[in-house]
Write an enzyme that holds these catalytic residues in place. Sequence first.
Site, PDB file in Angstrom:
ATOM      1  N   CYS A   1      -3.906   8.061  -5.395  1.00 45.78           N
ATOM      2  CA  CYS A   1      -3.671   9.018  -4.316  1.00 45.78           C
ATOM      3  C   CYS A   1      -4.860   9.919  -3.995  1.00 45.78           C
ATOM      4  O   CYS A   1      -4.796  10.718  -3.075  1.00 45.78           O
ATOM      5  CB  CYS A   1      -2.449   9.862  -4.650  1.00 45.78           C
ATOM      6  SG  CYS A   1      -1.117   8.842  -5.325  1.00 45.78           S
TER       7      CYS A   1
ATOM      8  N   HIS B   1      -1.749  19.062  -2.255  1.00 43.37           N
ATOM      9  CA  HIS B   1      -1.328  17.678  -2.476  1.00 43.37           C
ATOM     10  C   HIS B   1       0.197  17.640  -2.296  1.00 43.37           C
ATOM     11  O   HIS B   1       0.717  16.776  -1.604  1.00 43.37           O
ATOM     12  CB  HIS B   1      -1.742  17.227  -3.876  1.00 43.37           C
ATOM     13  CG  HIS B   1      -1.489  15.764  -4.139  1.00 43.37           C
ATOM     14  ND1 HIS B   1      -1.961  14.771  -3.297  1.00 43.37           N
ATOM     15  CD2 HIS B   1      -0.843  15.130  -5.138  1.00 43.37           C
ATOM     16  CE1 HIS B   1      -1.594  13.588  -3.772  1.00 43.37           C
ATOM     17  NE2 HIS B   1      -0.905  13.772  -4.889  1.00 43.37           N
TER      18      HIS B   1
ATOM     19  N   HIS C   1       4.259  10.703   1.507  1.00 39.84           N
ATOM     20  CA  HIS C   1       3.061  10.555   0.703  1.00 39.84           C
ATOM     21  C   HIS C   1       2.442   9.207   1.032  1.00 39.84           C
ATOM     22  O   HIS C   1       3.021   8.157   0.711  1.00 39.84           O
ATOM     23  CB  HIS C   1       3.426  10.639  -0.778  1.00 39.84           C
ATOM     24  CG  HIS C   1       2.244  10.605  -1.698  1.00 39.84           C
ATOM     25  ND1 HIS C   1       0.940  10.649  -1.256  1.00 39.84           N
ATOM     26  CD2 HIS C   1       2.158  10.527  -3.037  1.00 39.84           C
ATOM     27  CE1 HIS C   1       0.120  10.607  -2.276  1.00 39.84           C
ATOM     28  NE2 HIS C   1       0.825  10.536  -3.378  1.00 39.84           N
TER      29      HIS C   1
END
Lengths: 398, 202, 85
Positions: free
Chosen positions: A160, A293, A328
């Site tokens: 990520c 995040h 995400h």
Amino acid sequence: MSKGVAITGMGIISSIGKTVEENFQSLVNKTPGISEIEGISTIHKDHIKVGEVKITNEELCSFLNLPSSNNYSRTALLAEIAAKEAIKNAGITDINSCKTGLISATSVGGMDLTEKFYYSQFEEEINRKFINSHSAGDSSTKVANSLGITGFVSTISTACSSAANSIMLGARMIKSGKLDRVIVGGADCLSKFTINGFKTLMILSETDCRPFDANRTGLNLGEAAAFLVLESDECVKKENKKVLGYVSGYANANDAFHQTASSEDGEGATLAMKKALKIAGVSSKEIDYINAHGTATENNDASESAAIRRVFGDNLPEVSSTKAYTGHTLAAAAAIEAVYSILALQNGVVFPNLNFETPIAETNIIPETEVLQKELNYVLSNSFGFGGNCSTLIFSKA
Amino acid sequence: MAKNLYIQHYCRIKNNKVYLNGDLIFEENSEDIKSFLKSVYQFLDPKYSKFFKMDALSKLAFLSAEIILKDINTENKNIGIILSNNASSLDTDRKHQDSINDKENYYPSPAVFVYTLPNIGIGEISIRHQLKSENGFFVFEKYNANFHHNYENILIQNNKSEAVLGGWVNIDEDSYEAFLYLISENGTIEHTEQNLKQLYTN
Amino acid sequence: MEDLKLELKNNIIELLNLEDVNVDEIKDDDSLFGDGLGLDSIDALELIVMLDKDYGIRLSDPKEGKKIFESIEVMAAYISEHRTK
């Protein structure tokens, strides 16, 4: 002191828009792109929500004028659309007018095709063309070829934080003179591979995700692609480019705690943020907005909150996670959030953290929940990946 | 002033053989990768039972690092890690894919999924040696000495790291290879693109 | 119950790749997580999959696992009561 590396173009496609402008409108109108999954028939479809781009592969191919014999994975399709928008936005007519490279990022690669055609490849020759699309480097190569880039091309795969690392490497290569111009970013599409994988880790939410909320229940997966065009000061001057913003700070550190979970005190995240501030030559007090995040998993938000407190103490700027809009998007996350950071700087607006009600008790961070008009000079963006890979980027106003 | 950098140690693992700084230190004709890696583990005896939970790629990266860092005190050292390969995490990806394909016997394993990323091996090395430094994983067609030399050099010259663990760790189907090295201000082999290429191909 | 406990010990060793642990080293009331066997969060998730696959027990919240996996003793008792396979 140098402001940083100039950003002259951006391109994005996500569940909240096919272009930079569409994404911006969704952000300021508070219209998220979280829904039930339609494009993939998975046994989990009634138990998950996703940030899906509601455009079929056929439509994406058509938009790109690809011949029907193509072997583009969905990841490559999304990547190419975003990359082309970025090039156009940067006003590039001759891609090789200066030393140009491409650094992309992905975690899914061509897995969406492999899981569809894997078994049939033994029987049907027509499906074997997809074998080559599987690898992580495939979408980068396709985009580079399509844009006519003959210089440096690479693919980063660090989960990520991948796209943040692409942007970081790109900025460094410009600063060290290895490249004059570089297209940086990432792409990932939804796939059964990731849906099933994340389900087995029990971190998917059945409802719309709630970043930084005490009662959050997990993340929503998403798909997207985004690219920035970075150019050296010489290139900007020579071609009289409009600068959209600067990459002023960047850093990467390892949490050294667990393969997938983050440490309780957010050590890796803290190191990344502190180092990025150092590179940018600014103190934490000068950061006007943190695009976190904020995946809405119990672990990340707790760990990231702890890290933010360690770095900023009580002098917190506005904090929000835009993942409640897009889900995400894994390797593309840092790239789409880079675009959002630049939009925030250009328009003097902090984007809201949707679905928030109750702060996490231990750190009591209350994210910004409305669209806030505020003059912004520095925006900090976090992206943390499995494998303890923590990256932070700092963007500044043009 | 520019620092003089050297390839302090280098390790090669392929064809059932393990080499450190050019010397063969272990070999065994194992029937498969898993057995071979287990044998290397037993030979090195790092007393780290978490090794057995790792996927093959992470095991290979872990063991290579173990060999290189054996006599080096890594505590509080800023050692960057820059690795690359060609197959990403494909070996483990296939295992995960298999586990979700069978509708009748549908029990995907979280422990397998966790390793479907090539950089988890870097995480394992970092956890083992408590390295919180900069780290990255790149996918290239083959080992790119030019890229690695540049990146490793820049990290140390700009004081981002005091040393760098770099190299190529790849597993695809039955084939595996590792080429890992430590770049620092100590050593005798100069850190040049040419030397990296040479050590890799020999 | 004794058979189940032995079965669990064998399954755990195999499932979680505990290469250097013998069945007779695991006591019934040893703590499995933390200081005992030193299992971690991923191991807990694997055990949750095992509960479903081998005993037909489906947990929806990973936190439930924490209580159930306290020790072999506690696990065996829970499985005996709730198993559907």
